[in-house]
Design a protein around this motif. Sequence first.
Motif, PDB file in Angstrom:
ATOM      1  N   GLU A 278       7.360 -13.672  15.419  1.00 18.12           N
ATOM      2  CA  GLU A 278       6.273 -13.827  14.485  1.00 18.12           C
ATOM      3  C   GLU A 278       5.241 -14.837  15.065  1.00 18.12           C
ATOM      4  O   GLU A 278       4.215 -14.631  15.026  1.00 18.12           O
ATOM      5  CB  GLU A 278       6.781 -13.909  12.985  1.00 18.12           C
ATOM      6  N   LEU A 279       5.705 -16.060  15.291  1.00 16.76           N
ATOM      7  CA  LEU A 279       4.721 -17.041  15.876  1.00 16.76           C
ATOM      8  C   LEU A 279       4.230 -16.447  17.055  1.00 16.76           C
ATOM      9  O   LEU A 279       3.049 -16.865  17.220  1.00 16.76           O
ATOM     10  CB  LEU A 279       5.676 -18.349  16.023  1.00 16.76           C
ATOM     11  N   LEU A 280       4.992 -16.251  18.181  1.00 18.99           N
ATOM     12  CA  LEU A 280       3.924 -15.623  19.381  1.00 18.99           C
ATOM     13  C   LEU A 280       3.116 -14.611  19.035  1.00 18.99           C
ATOM     14  O   LEU A 280       2.135 -14.503  19.804  1.00 18.99           O
ATOM     15  CB  LEU A 280       5.219 -15.334  20.294  1.00 18.99           C
ATOM     16  N   SER A 281       3.584 -13.648  18.283  1.00 10.60           N
ATOM     17  CA  SER A 281       2.611 -12.349  17.898  1.00 10.60           C
ATOM     18  C   SER A 281       1.347 -12.908  17.213  1.00 10.60           C
ATOM     19  O   SER A 281       0.540 -12.307  17.832  1.00 10.60           O
ATOM     20  CB  SER A 281       3.315 -11.440  17.377  1.00 10.60           C
ATOM     21  N   SER A 282       1.583 -13.666  16.102  1.00 12.41           N
ATOM     22  CA  SER A 282       0.391 -13.886  15.231  1.00 12.41           C
ATOM     23  C   SER A 282      -0.645 -14.981  15.862  1.00 12.41           C
ATOM     24  O   SER A 282      -1.690 -15.078  15.542  1.00 12.41           O
ATOM     25  CB  SER A 282       0.790 -14.551  14.104  1.00 12.41           C
ATOM     26  N   ALA A 283      -0.168 -15.841  17.111  1.00  8.25           N
ATOM     27  CA  ALA A 283      -0.952 -17.076  17.725  1.00  8.25           C
ATOM     28  C   ALA A 283      -2.142 -16.193  18.512  1.00  8.25           C
ATOM     29  O   ALA A 283      -1.940 -15.216  19.098  1.00  8.25           O
ATOM     30  CB  ALA A 283      -0.226 -17.694  18.647  1.00  8.25           C
ATOM     31  N   TRP A 284      -3.363 -16.878  18.616  1.00 12.78           N
ATOM     32  CA  TRP A 284      -4.331 -16.349  19.469  1.00 12.78           C
ATOM     33  C   TRP A 284      -3.967 -16.885  20.863  1.00 12.78           C
ATOM     34  O   TRP A 284      -4.152 -15.896  21.733  1.00 12.78           O
ATOM     35  CB  TRP A 284      -5.539 -16.952  19.191  1.00 12.78           C
ATOM     36  N   VAL A 285      -3.531 -17.908  21.067  1.00 13.64           N
ATOM     37  CA  VAL A 285      -3.093 -18.441  22.525  1.00 13.64           C
ATOM     38  C   VAL A 285      -1.821 -19.289  22.477  1.00 13.64           C
ATOM     39  O   VAL A 285      -1.457 -20.146  21.570  1.00 13.64           O
ATOM     40  CB  VAL A 285      -4.131 -19.404  23.015  1.00 13.64           C
ATOM     41  N   ALA A 286      -0.994 -18.985  23.422  1.00  6.23           N
ATOM     42  CA  ALA A 286       0.223 -19.797  23.710  1.00  6.23           C
ATOM     43  C   ALA A 286      -0.153 -20.754  24.717  1.00  6.23           C
ATOM     44  O   ALA A 286      -0.680 -20.656  25.620  1.00  6.23           O
ATOM     45  CB  ALA A 286       1.357 -18.729  24.164  1.00  6.23           C
ATOM     46  N   LEU A 287       0.528 -21.982  24.590  1.00  2.00           N
ATOM     47  CA  LEU A 287       0.444 -23.286  25.500  1.00  2.00           C
ATOM     48  C   LEU A 287       1.473 -23.511  26.262  1.00  2.00           C
ATOM     49  O   LEU A 287       2.763 -23.607  25.375  1.00  2.00           O
ATOM     50  CB  LEU A 287      -0.111 -24.388  24.590  1.00  2.00           C
ATOM     51  N   THR A 288       1.751 -23.843  27.440  1.00  2.00           N
ATOM     52  CA  THR A 288       2.982 -24.306  28.268  1.00  2.00           C
ATOM     53  C   THR A 288       2.273 -25.484  28.815  1.00  2.00           C
ATOM     54  O   THR A 288       1.979 -25.311  30.147  1.00  2.00           O
ATOM     55  CB  THR A 288       3.533 -23.122  29.015  1.00  2.00           C
ATOM     56  N   PRO A 289       2.072 -26.736  28.360  1.00  2.00           N
ATOM     57  CA  PRO A 289       1.714 -27.980  28.810  1.00  2.00           C
ATOM     58  C   PRO A 289       3.026 -28.594  29.987  1.00  2.00           C
ATOM     59  O   PRO A 289       2.659 -29.784  30.193  1.00  2.00           O
ATOM     60  CB  PRO A 289       1.325 -28.857  27.761  1.00  2.00           C
ATOM     61  N   THR A 307       0.300 -12.093  23.935  1.00  2.00           N
ATOM     62  CA  THR A 307      -0.702 -13.260  23.716  1.00  2.00           C
ATOM     63  C   THR A 307      -0.540 -13.868  25.063  1.00  2.00           C
ATOM     64  O   THR A 307       0.616 -14.161  25.826  1.00  2.00           O
ATOM     65  CB  THR A 307       0.382 -14.152  22.610  1.00  2.00           C
ATOM     66  N   PRO A 308      -1.766 -14.236  25.435  1.00  2.00           N
ATOM     67  CA  PRO A 308      -2.162 -14.897  26.638  1.00  2.00           C
ATOM     68  C   PRO A 308      -1.903 -16.448  26.703  1.00  2.00           C
ATOM     69  O   PRO A 308      -1.512 -16.884  25.379  1.00  2.00           O
ATOM     70  CB  PRO A 308      -3.737 -14.699  26.832  1.00  2.00           C
ATOM     71  N   THR A 309      -1.303 -16.948  27.913  1.00  2.00           N
ATOM     72  CA  THR A 309      -0.914 -18.224  27.977  1.00  2.00           C
ATOM     73  C   THR A 309      -1.859 -19.256  28.817  1.00  2.00           C
ATOM     74  O   THR A 309      -2.198 -18.664  29.857  1.00  2.00           O
ATOM     75  CB  THR A 309       0.539 -18.428  28.435  1.00  2.00           C
ATOM     76  N   VAL A 310      -1.825 -20.508  28.454  1.00  2.00           N
ATOM     77  CA  VAL A 310      -2.408 -21.633  29.419  1.00  2.00           C
ATOM     78  C   VAL A 310      -1.535 -22.483  29.739  1.00  2.00           C
ATOM     79  O   VAL A 310      -0.786 -22.730  28.961  1.00  2.00           O
ATOM     80  CB  VAL A 310      -3.895 -22.123  28.719  1.00  2.00           C
ATOM     81  N   ALA A 311      -1.440 -22.799  30.973  1.00  2.00           N
ATOM     82  CA  ALA A 311      -0.301 -23.496  31.680  1.00  2.00           C
ATOM     83  C   ALA A 311      -1.090 -24.217  32.824  1.00  2.00           C
ATOM     84  O   ALA A 311      -2.312 -24.060  33.009  1.00  2.00           O
ATOM     85  CB  ALA A 311       0.923 -22.803  32.094  1.00  2.00           C
ATOM     86  N   PHE A 312      -0.329 -25.109  33.454  1.00  2.00           N
ATOM     87  CA  PHE A 312      -0.499 -25.905  34.480  1.00  2.00           C
ATOM     88  C   PHE A 312      -0.204 -25.275  35.999  1.00  2.00           C
ATOM     89  O   PHE A 312       1.054 -24.631  36.186  1.00  2.00           O
ATOM     90  CB  PHE A 312      -0.221 -27.280  34.473  1.00  2.00           C
ATOM     91  N   ARG A 313      -1.295 -25.342  36.726  1.00  2.00           N
ATOM     92  CA  ARG A 313      -0.992 -24.434  38.115  1.00  2.00           C
ATOM     93  C   ARG A 313       0.175 -25.128  38.972  1.00  2.00           C
ATOM     94  O   ARG A 313       0.763 -24.542  39.622  1.00  2.00           O
ATOM     95  CB  ARG A 313      -2.347 -24.427  38.758  1.00  2.00           C
ATOM     96  N   GLU A 314       0.206 -26.229  38.794  1.00  2.00           N
ATOM     97  CA  GLU A 314       1.337 -27.260  39.785  1.00  2.00           C
ATOM     98  C   GLU A 314       2.619 -27.268  38.847  1.00  2.00           C
ATOM     99  O   GLU A 314       3.449 -28.225  39.572  1.00  2.00           O
ATOM    100  CB  GLU A 314       0.811 -28.602  40.172  1.00  2.00           C
ATOM    101  N   ASP A 332      -5.892 -26.819  36.215  1.00  2.00           N
ATOM    102  CA  ASP A 332      -5.680 -27.842  37.332  1.00  2.00           C
ATOM    103  C   ASP A 332      -5.364 -29.430  36.791  1.00  2.00           C
ATOM    104  O   ASP A 332      -4.854 -30.068  37.672  1.00  2.00           O
ATOM    105  CB  ASP A 332      -6.925 -27.980  38.315  1.00  2.00           C
ATOM    106  N   ASP A 333      -5.995 -29.356  35.572  1.00  2.00           N
ATOM    107  CA  ASP A 333      -5.671 -30.720  34.924  1.00  2.00           C
ATOM    108  C   ASP A 333      -5.990 -30.767  33.441  1.00  2.00           C
ATOM    109  O   ASP A 333      -6.200 -29.640  33.198  1.00  2.00           O
ATOM    110  CB  ASP A 333      -6.645 -31.892  35.526  1.00  2.00           C
ATOM    111  N   GLU A 334      -5.554 -31.781  32.787  1.00  2.00           N
ATOM    112  CA  GLU A 334      -5.886 -31.694  31.433  1.00  2.00           C
ATOM    113  C   GLU A 334      -7.253 -31.234  30.806  1.00  2.00           C
ATOM    114  O   GLU A 334      -7.510 -30.362  30.002  1.00  2.00           O
ATOM    115  CB  GLU A 334      -5.586 -32.855  30.564  1.00  2.00           C
ATOM    116  N   PRO A 335      -8.370 -32.004  31.394  1.00  2.00           N
ATOM    117  CA  PRO A 335      -9.594 -31.234  30.776  1.00  2.00           C
ATOM    118  C   PRO A 335      -9.933 -29.990  31.115  1.00  2.00           C
ATOM    119  O   PRO A 335     -10.418 -29.199  30.527  1.00  2.00           O
ATOM    120  CB  PRO A 335     -10.570 -32.024  31.772  1.00  2.00           C
ATOM    121  N   ASP A 336      -9.373 -29.527  32.431  1.00  2.00           N
ATOM    122  CA  ASP A 336      -9.422 -27.992  32.639  1.00  2.00           C
ATOM    123  C   ASP A 336      -8.583 -27.089  31.678  1.00  2.00           C
ATOM    124  O   ASP A 336      -8.937 -26.148  31.342  1.00  2.00           O
ATOM    125  CB  ASP A 336      -9.106 -27.685  34.138  1.00  2.00           C
TER     126      ASP A 336
END
Length: 396
Positions: A278-289, A307-314, A332-336
């Motif tokens: 339910e959480l993953l389905s209902s969220a607009w964006v998932a984050l993997t920091p 649900t698309p995810t934003v994570a770090f390249r490295e 690439d970094d936190e601001p990005d």
Amino acid sequence: MHTLVAPGQHVLFLNWRDTGNPEGGGSEVYVERIAGELVARGHQATILCAAYPGASDEEVNDAGVRFLRRGGRHTVYFYAALMYLAGFIGLGRLARSGLGRPDLLVDVCNGLPFLCRLYSRRPVVALVHHVHREQWSVVLGAVGARFGWWVESRLGVRVYRNCRYVTVSAATRDELSILGVEPERVTVVHNGTPEMPTTPTAKTSHPSLVVLCRLVPHKRVEVALRAVRELVEQFPTLRLVVAGQGWWEPQLRELAEELGISDRVRFAGFVTDAEKHELLSSAWVALTPSLKEGWGLTIVEAGAVGTPTVAFREAGGVAEAVVDGRTGWLADDEPDFIKRVRELLADGDQRNAMGQAAQEHAAQFTWAASGERFSNLVAAVTAVAVPPAIESYLLP
């Protein structure tokens, strides 16, 4: 030396946690699902792991996987050696309640390996989700970090220098090669995608983010909290759910207070599979920091429900779990990172297109396919002659 027969092998996994452990996470899901797939293919599978309050010393789960729980976070390594040797030589009560005579040992190397090749004359496979180079200094002090990295990068590699390895991504295979593990000795067996309920769950009416992970420092949930603080002016109704448990939770709650976003962040604690869906389905964006992941199981889980995810390249294997620019973004970094989250929250068309692509990407990975690949490895490893005495592994 004698030759083992491949079919119907007893595979012993040495892993200091299981999924019921408060510190359990994606690594434990992987081990238990692979073990279940091996049982479905006619093997026996036992997982030796640490005990914890409320868990039985021995049980068999619905998939037919046997669990033995002994010792604690650190002493489980000692119990693994003691019970294996007792079972192998038939030593009294320990043998009767112990491990028997497994045909193959799988050392799940979560930083510190069990080093079972030092006492086992059976074939051994080292299972490495990711290399912990960056994480030692986050979790331990300077001295502890140097020791942990030496064990992982030097001692473990030397002990297992003639053994097969399994890892969950090409990125980890490449890192292992830097440590001296030849790529031809490494088999990549990806995570599968968990079966998700078919009942659709609507997206929230307000902008929403979700982080699903163990609450420990190297998962860097702080980045998600700071992202909320930066984005709340543009998205006044933004909400973040942090799902998971761990000893770092008090520090995260304190940071949310300091940032003035406590009313916008919900710490959900442990969640069931249904709640996770339910959480993953209902969220607009998932984050993997996270600082480092071997694969990024939650990324594919989120993708499976669109649900698309934003994570770090490295961050290791996440660069394979996320197809950058198609199923999510790699920053690439936190601001990005914050910029990419902002972009997805603001652009519904891009978010929907990435969600659909993430579903298609996730569908490529199944536990059945991963189990078949691991089973083939079991057959190949146990059908060869027993390795030579341990002295040949340690001497130049």
